[in-house]
Design an enzyme around this catalytic site. Sequence first.
Site, PDB file in Angstrom:
ATOM      1  N   HIS A 187     -53.558  13.588  18.272  1.00 41.54           N
ATOM      2  CA  HIS A 187     -52.598  13.322  19.662  1.00 41.54           C
ATOM      3  C   HIS A 187     -53.138  14.272  20.744  1.00 41.54           C
ATOM      4  O   HIS A 187     -53.530  15.605  20.591  1.00 41.54           O
ATOM      5  CB  HIS A 187     -51.308  13.864  19.498  1.00 41.54           C
ATOM      6  CG  HIS A 187     -50.494  13.846  21.034  1.00 41.54           C
ATOM      7  ND1 HIS A 187     -49.704  14.897  21.266  1.00 41.54           N
ATOM      8  CD2 HIS A 187     -50.524  13.005  21.944  1.00 41.54           C
ATOM      9  CE1 HIS A 187     -49.214  14.622  22.426  1.00 41.54           C
ATOM     10  NE2 HIS A 187     -49.531  13.561  22.939  1.00 41.54           N
TER      11      HIS A 187
ATOM     12  N   HIS B 135     -54.407  17.113  30.052  1.00 42.04           N
ATOM     13  CA  HIS B 135     -53.224  16.745  29.679  1.00 42.04           C
ATOM     14  C   HIS B 135     -52.220  16.912  31.001  1.00 42.04           C
ATOM     15  O   HIS B 135     -52.034  18.145  31.377  1.00 42.04           O
ATOM     16  CB  HIS B 135     -52.789  18.257  28.670  1.00 42.04           C
ATOM     17  CG  HIS B 135     -51.501  17.713  27.921  1.00 42.04           C
ATOM     18  ND1 HIS B 135     -50.420  18.440  28.399  1.00 42.04           N
ATOM     19  CD2 HIS B 135     -51.105  16.722  27.022  1.00 42.04           C
ATOM     20  CE1 HIS B 135     -49.322  18.289  27.482  1.00 42.04           C
ATOM     21  NE2 HIS B 135     -49.827  17.093  26.691  1.00 42.04           N
TER      22      HIS B 135
END
Length: 311
Positions: free
Chosen positions: A53, A99
């Site tokens: 992830h 992110h």
Amino acid sequence: MQIIKLRLAAFTLLLSAYYAVGRSLPIRRAIKCNGHEELCNRSYGNTTFLGSHDSFAFSRSPFALSRTQEVDIPTQLKLGVRMLQAQGRMNGKTLHFCHTSCSLFDGGPVEDYLKKVKTFLDNNHNEVLTFIFTNPENASISKIWEPAFLNSGIAQYLYTPPTPLPNRTTWPTLSYLIQTNKRLVTFIDKNPSTDRGIGGSLLPQFDLVWEDPYSSTDDTFPCSVDRSTGTLKPEQKLNMINHNLNAMILPGVLMSDVLNAHRINGVDSIVKHASGCAKFAAGNAPNFVMVDYVHLGEGVKAVDRLNGFKS
């Protein structure tokens, strides 16, 4: 002289036989596929892969609150990760992996990331990889994403399905992907339905892959079908379990739970999560098990278990 002629004739006959046999063999014979002989004849759609992830968001610093990994891409691949997930965002005029925002965690240019993965594919001929990339800013596939694939050199490995919407049972075997050297399957969540780029090899994620809910703070990971679009039913699609636990550090503020990662990435936790989703996948194991902190726990062992191995 007669003996020399006879020996020459025998050698010529042997050489001809050698080349005749050689031409009848495949260019590359996959003895092991993704580490197992048994996976060579297994369909890509019937195989489980360990996923990372936000694979780019690696840091050893505990102050990097937006990190989801602690080891870099080459190390993740060496550990057994075979699906890499990442978020693409524009940083100026260049596509980066970031992110949520590049101000929170900037993993650098996508092109540089792809070059690192290409090095792995160049050096590991019997490995099949998957990308699952998010495109939250709707960056153009043909103008922004495609150049990164082409300039990095990794586009040569991209697999293009013969039909636009392959269902779970029609994907080729790992051996086929390896022998044709099309060992990279790539899904992007936004735009590929109308702009697939590179000959149709950048595939629409949610038309072909469903996920269960993400950003879970519940370590039992209750399963349901989330973010699924298109004409295929969930049981006809590939599926991914978001097996990464989050901790709420402030009201509405989540961060990846590194303190519990070893337990969450254990065999029991992963297998139970997979079992909870099987009812939405016609009883099948998930295709992708996406975790944080891939170096912690037993992710590879759990994926082997889901693939039918006892390691």
